[in-house]
Design an enzyme around this catalytic site. Structure first.
Site, PDB file in Angstrom:
ATOM      1  N   ASP A 114       0.861  -1.257   0.058  1.00 38.11           N
ATOM      2  CA  ASP A 114      -0.119   0.000  -0.129  1.00 38.11           C
ATOM      3  C   ASP A 114       0.759   1.249  -0.037  1.00 38.11           C
ATOM      4  OD1 ASP A 114      -2.521  -1.231   0.128  1.00 38.11           O
ATOM      5  OD2 ASP A 114      -2.437  -1.502   2.355  1.00 38.11           O
ATOM      6  N   ASP A 128      -7.037  -1.262  -4.561  1.00 37.46           N
ATOM      7  CA  ASP A 128      -7.973  -1.089  -3.435  1.00 37.46           C
ATOM      8  C   ASP A 128      -9.150   0.147  -3.926  1.00 37.46           C
ATOM      9  OD1 ASP A 128      -6.899  -2.975  -1.626  1.00 37.46           O
ATOM     10  OD2 ASP A 128      -5.725  -1.046  -0.829  1.00 37.46           O
TER      11      ASP A 128
END
Length: 156
Positions: A114, A128
């Site tokens: 991330d 995401d």
């Protein structure tokens, strides 16, 4: 929207997701943060062993199985979605591409990379974004679009 185009959209999500993660990994160390807009938006390299908000840490097999079941159901039921439900079809292709992008990470390394960090929200990635956008499209379609009633069609 033809199924081939939806496959291309899912593939584009996977490619963009994997490229962006590889770029971050090649140019940053885990935990490193680069301010883009100081105290508003940073690029922060995080290794996430869980799902959103870090829940269900280290449950990689669970996430992989859920993603594969979702992909299987999407492929199986896709033909039954009315052709005019473009937003639902688009949503499912985004959702599928995002799920595959994160599954690739989980299979390769046991965590998800991330890096988008808005400081008021957990750090996230391109996959995401595709998943949230896809789910939003599906929910919108389910709530605001009317489905053909099979009983009415069969009585004609």
């Amino acid at each position: 929207m033809p199924i081939l185009l939806l496959g291309v959209i899912a593939a584009a999500v996977i490619v963009l997701d994997q490229w962006s993660k590889q770029y971050v990994q090649a140019h940053m160390l885990p935990g490193m943060s680069i301010p883009v807009l100081d105290n508003i938006f940073h690029i922060t390299y995080v290794l996430n062993p869980g799902a959103a908000f870090g829940i269900l840490e280290n449950q990689q097999m669970f996430f992989i199985v859920i993603a594969l079941v979702m992909l299987g159901l999407t492929v199986y039921f896709f033909k039954q979605i009315p052709k005019n439900f473009i937003l639902m079809r688009l949503g499912l292709s985004l959702l599928s591409g995002g799920a595959v992008g994160n599954v690739i990470d989980r299979v390769q390394t046991g965590y998800v990379v991330d890096f988008f960090d808005f400081r008021i929200w957990p750090v996230f990635n391109v996959a995401d974004i595709a998943i949230v956008t896809g789910v939003s499209c599906v929910i919108y379609t389910l709530v605001f679009m009317s489905f053909p009633n099979q009983n009415q069609e069969n009585s004609r």
